[in-house]
Design an enzyme around this catalytic site. Sequence first.
Site, PDB file in Angstrom:
ATOM      1  N   HIS A  77       0.806  -1.228   0.000  1.00 48.10           N
ATOM      2  CA  HIS A  77       0.000   0.000   0.000  1.00 48.10           C
ATOM      3  C   HIS A  77       0.835   1.272   0.000  1.00 48.10           C
ATOM      4  O   HIS A  77       0.333   2.344  -0.303  1.00 48.10           O
ATOM      5  CB  HIS A  77      -0.846   0.065   1.278  1.00 48.10           C
ATOM      6  N   CYS A  99       4.039  -1.277  -3.937  1.00 48.60           N
ATOM      7  CA  CYS A  99       3.742  -1.799  -5.276  1.00 48.60           C
ATOM      8  C   CYS A  99       4.114  -0.746  -6.328  1.00 48.60           C
ATOM      9  O   CYS A  99       3.872   0.454  -6.125  1.00 48.60           O
ATOM     10  CB  CYS A  99       2.249  -2.102  -5.345  1.00 48.60           C
ATOM     11  N   GLU A 129      -3.497   2.692   1.861  1.00 50.18           N
ATOM     12  CA  GLU A 129      -3.016   3.241   0.581  1.00 50.18           C
ATOM     13  C   GLU A 129      -3.387   4.726   0.476  1.00 50.18           C
ATOM     14  O   GLU A 129      -2.570   5.558   0.057  1.00 50.18           O
ATOM     15  CB  GLU A 129      -3.610   2.466  -0.598  1.00 50.18           C
TER      16      GLU A 129
HETATM   17  S1  SF4 Z   1      -1.912  -1.627  -7.068  1.00 51.37           S
HETATM   18 FE1  SF4 Z   1      -2.742  -3.558  -7.807  1.00 51.37          FE
HETATM   19  S2  SF4 Z   1      -1.013  -4.956  -7.843  1.00 51.37           S
HETATM   20 FE2  SF4 Z   1      -0.444  -3.202  -6.581  1.00 51.37          FE
HETATM   21  S3  SF4 Z   1      -0.954  -3.780  -4.474  1.00 51.37           S
HETATM   22 FE3  SF4 Z   1      -2.725  -2.655  -5.282  1.00 51.37          FE
HETATM   23  S4  SF4 Z   1      -4.058  -4.256  -6.151  1.00 51.37           S
HETATM   24 FE4  SF4 Z   1      -2.045  -5.162  -5.853  1.00 51.37          FE
END
Ligand code: SF4
Length: 323
Positions: A77, A99, A129
Amino acid sequence: MGTVETVRIAKRTGFCYGVREAIDKAKESAAGGKATHTLGQVVHNEGVIQNLLDFGVRSVESLDDVNNGAAVVIRAHGVKPEVFERAEERGLEVIDGTCTWVVAEQRQLRELVAEGYTIVLLGTPKHPEVVGLLGFAPDAIVVDEEADWVNIPRRKRMALITQSTQPPWKFEKLAAFMVSRAHELKILNTVCPVTIRRQEDTLELAREVEVMVVVGGRHSANTKELTRLCEIAGTHAIQIENARDLDDPSPFDGKRVVGVTGGTSTPIEDLRDVAERIFELAGTDAARADAVALAEQALDAAATPAGRTTSLPNPPRAAAGAA
Ligand code: SF4
């Protein structure tokens, strides 16, 4: 007697690559002999947390709980930039598991701020996030449900961006709504492609089966969205956290073919366990007798070993505990 003959697992389920990478990075660090912590739980899944503990990886809620010299893994996140600064001040080794998709969102937000846009962020307030993203654009207006949207002010130059796991339909609807809110509207579609593919595969499966089982965290927005999509496809869906939640055979009464799908934080092996449980609970006599093998076949049909939870083998249980 039960009636279920077949369980199908949706393709492209299991962890998304962001979650898998963060888990692998944590395990690699610990396997290399380094005391390793994750800042917050990488996923809210008991099995995964236990597996990480077996590797010696413990989750902590704050950097204050990390001993000097230890490594700390930032989960997929992402976090506010200040967290990196504080970790550096403390001399901690930071393993960045943010990510790559979230990193791109953070960079785009920074650019929007520099360009002077009034930013609207579609996301769940307090979701990690979103909290991390706000570190890059502290004045961004966070909106979630449609009822909130009327509070979006009118401004000359506005930008719309989204938390990665928001449903694409909601983002599109908000984009259309915002056209009347600004003279200039910049739209950055940051809905994660993994989320979109998972929804497509779940919808496709839901159309082919008689009932769906959706596996994921009770509060996981992407899991709830999968349940909603199944219902839109006209197939009743039961949402559970894991196989232990399945104790009532009645939703499977008279059903022959059942579908199983899972959110981005659900290991694909959990879907196999759910398949096995469905056979045990509601399978025909033949299916019940062969539940383990049939569930394994369902998993094989959905994912190659490379598509599974982790690229690292489990340590022997005796090695558990070091942190
Ligand atoms: S952006 Fe997509 S790939 Fe990355 S952690 Fe979030 S759901 Fe998973």
